[in-house]
Motif scaffolding. Structure first.
Motif, PDB file in Angstrom:
ATOM      1  N   PRO A   1     -34.875  72.813   7.392  1.00 48.41           N
ATOM      2  CA  PRO A   1     -33.476  72.518   7.743  1.00 48.41           C
ATOM      3  C   PRO A   1     -33.292  70.940   7.901  1.00 48.41           C
ATOM      4  O   PRO A   1     -34.455  70.413   8.489  1.00 48.41           O
ATOM      5  N   ARG A   2     -32.279  70.217   7.521  1.00 49.48           N
ATOM      6  CA  ARG A   2     -32.336  68.713   7.669  1.00 49.48           C
ATOM      7  C   ARG A   2     -31.099  68.596   8.308  1.00 49.48           C
ATOM      8  O   ARG A   2     -30.027  68.985   8.491  1.00 49.48           O
ATOM      9  N   ALA A   3     -31.124  67.454   8.975  1.00 52.10           N
ATOM     10  CA  ALA A   3     -30.082  66.674   9.761  1.00 52.10           C
ATOM     11  C   ALA A   3     -29.706  65.055   9.352  1.00 52.10           C
ATOM     12  O   ALA A   3     -30.965  64.460   9.352  1.00 52.10           O
ATOM     13  N   GLN A   4     -28.329  64.746   9.113  1.00 52.04           N
ATOM     14  CA  GLN A   4     -28.537  63.153   8.666  1.00 52.04           C
ATOM     15  C   GLN A   4     -28.014  62.640   9.905  1.00 52.04           C
ATOM     16  O   GLN A   4     -27.007  63.049  10.682  1.00 52.04           O
ATOM     17  N   LEU A   5     -28.556  61.611  10.451  1.00 48.56           N
ATOM     18  CA  LEU A   5     -28.293  60.680  11.348  1.00 48.56           C
ATOM     19  C   LEU A   5     -27.489  59.492  10.959  1.00 48.56           C
ATOM     20  O   LEU A   5     -27.672  59.027   9.820  1.00 48.56           O
ATOM     21  N   PHE A   6     -26.344  59.047  11.752  1.00 42.98           N
ATOM     22  CA  PHE A   6     -25.478  58.086  11.369  1.00 42.98           C
ATOM     23  C   PHE A   6     -25.209  57.064  12.693  1.00 42.98           C
ATOM     24  O   PHE A   6     -25.145  57.605  13.592  1.00 42.98           O
ATOM     25  N   GLU A   7     -25.432  55.903  12.263  1.00 42.06           N
ATOM     26  CA  GLU A   7     -24.937  54.800  13.255  1.00 42.06           C
ATOM     27  C   GLU A   7     -23.642  54.954  13.156  1.00 42.06           C
ATOM     28  O   GLU A   7     -22.983  54.517  14.424  1.00 42.06           O
ATOM     29  N   THR A   8     -22.754  54.817  12.161  1.00 38.39           N
ATOM     30  CA  THR A   8     -21.296  54.556  12.214  1.00 38.39           C
ATOM     31  C   THR A   8     -21.034  55.746  11.106  1.00 38.39           C
ATOM     32  O   THR A   8     -21.853  55.984  10.037  1.00 38.39           O
ATOM     33  N   LEU A   9     -19.685  56.302  11.025  1.00 41.06           N
ATOM     34  CA  LEU A   9     -19.293  57.071  10.080  1.00 41.06           C
ATOM     35  C   LEU A   9     -18.147  56.394   9.180  1.00 41.06           C
ATOM     36  O   LEU A   9     -17.063  55.957   9.799  1.00 41.06           O
ATOM     37  N   ASP A  10     -18.482  56.290   7.995  1.00 42.01           N
ATOM     38  CA  ASP A  10     -17.930  55.761   6.783  1.00 42.01           C
ATOM     39  C   ASP A  10     -17.064  56.807   6.222  1.00 42.01           C
ATOM     40  O   ASP A  10     -17.021  57.802   6.503  1.00 42.01           O
ATOM     41  N   GLY A  11     -16.280  56.683   5.112  1.00 40.93           N
ATOM     42  CA  GLY A  11     -15.697  57.615   4.545  1.00 40.93           C
ATOM     43  C   GLY A  11     -16.286  58.646   3.673  1.00 40.93           C
ATOM     44  O   GLY A  11     -16.052  59.732   3.222  1.00 40.93           O
ATOM     45  N   ALA A  12     -17.570  58.295   3.548  1.00 40.70           N
ATOM     46  CA  ALA A  12     -18.569  59.241   2.725  1.00 40.70           C
ATOM     47  C   ALA A  12     -19.626  60.074   3.501  1.00 40.70           C
ATOM     48  O   ALA A  12     -20.119  60.590   3.011  1.00 40.70           O
ATOM     49  N   TRP A  13     -19.329  59.866   4.803  1.00 39.30           N
ATOM     50  CA  TRP A  13     -20.365  60.682   5.643  1.00 39.30           C
ATOM     51  C   TRP A  13     -20.688  62.087   5.459  1.00 39.30           C
ATOM     52  O   TRP A  13     -21.872  62.596   5.193  1.00 39.30           O
ATOM     53  N   LEU A  14     -19.589  62.838   5.416  1.00 36.89           N
ATOM     54  CA  LEU A  14     -19.609  64.267   4.939  1.00 36.89           C
ATOM     55  C   LEU A  14     -20.134  64.568   3.573  1.00 36.89           C
ATOM     56  O   LEU A  14     -21.032  65.281   3.558  1.00 36.89           O
ATOM     57  N   ALA A  15     -19.559  63.896   2.750  1.00 39.37           N
ATOM     58  CA  ALA A  15     -20.344  64.253   1.173  1.00 39.37           C
ATOM     59  C   ALA A  15     -21.585  63.796   1.046  1.00 39.37           C
ATOM     60  O   ALA A  15     -22.381  64.384   0.587  1.00 39.37           O
ATOM     61  N   GLN A  16     -21.927  62.697   1.880  1.00 41.71           N
ATOM     62  CA  GLN A  16     -23.213  62.320   2.019  1.00 41.71           C
ATOM     63  C   GLN A  16     -24.249  63.569   2.414  1.00 41.71           C
ATOM     64  O   GLN A  16     -25.275  63.803   1.842  1.00 41.71           O
TER      65      GLN A  16
END
Length: 75
Positions: free
Chosen positions: A35-50
């Motif tokens: 399993p993988r998790a994406q870490l984000f510093e900020t959430l832009d409009g594409a975070w979920l799709a990414q």
């Protein structure tokens, strides 16, 4: 390497997490069963799709970037 180290291990598989799309893509290609998790510093409009494109099972962001709608979208 993570897949080799965890092969046959008891318990849950490790959660591979990174800010890097390149690293998560490589992890998906090398060990799609981990399993993988994406870490984000900020959430832009594409975070979920990414995160979905990388087949992530989780997203992690700074708590101030999260609200009820964002959390619902992630689920």
């Amino acid at each position: 390497e993570a897949a080799r180290l965890w092969a046959g291990a008891a318990g849950p598989a490790p959660l591979l997490s990174s800010f890097s799309k390149t690293a998560l893509s490589a992890a998906r290609d090398a060990a799609p069963h981990l399993p993988r998790a994406q870490l984000f510093e900020t959430l832009d409009g594409a975070w979920l799709a990414q995160a979905q494109a990388l087949d992530c099972v989780a997203v992690v962001a700074q708590h101030r970037a999260l609200d009820a709608g964002t959390i619902a979208d992630a689920h």
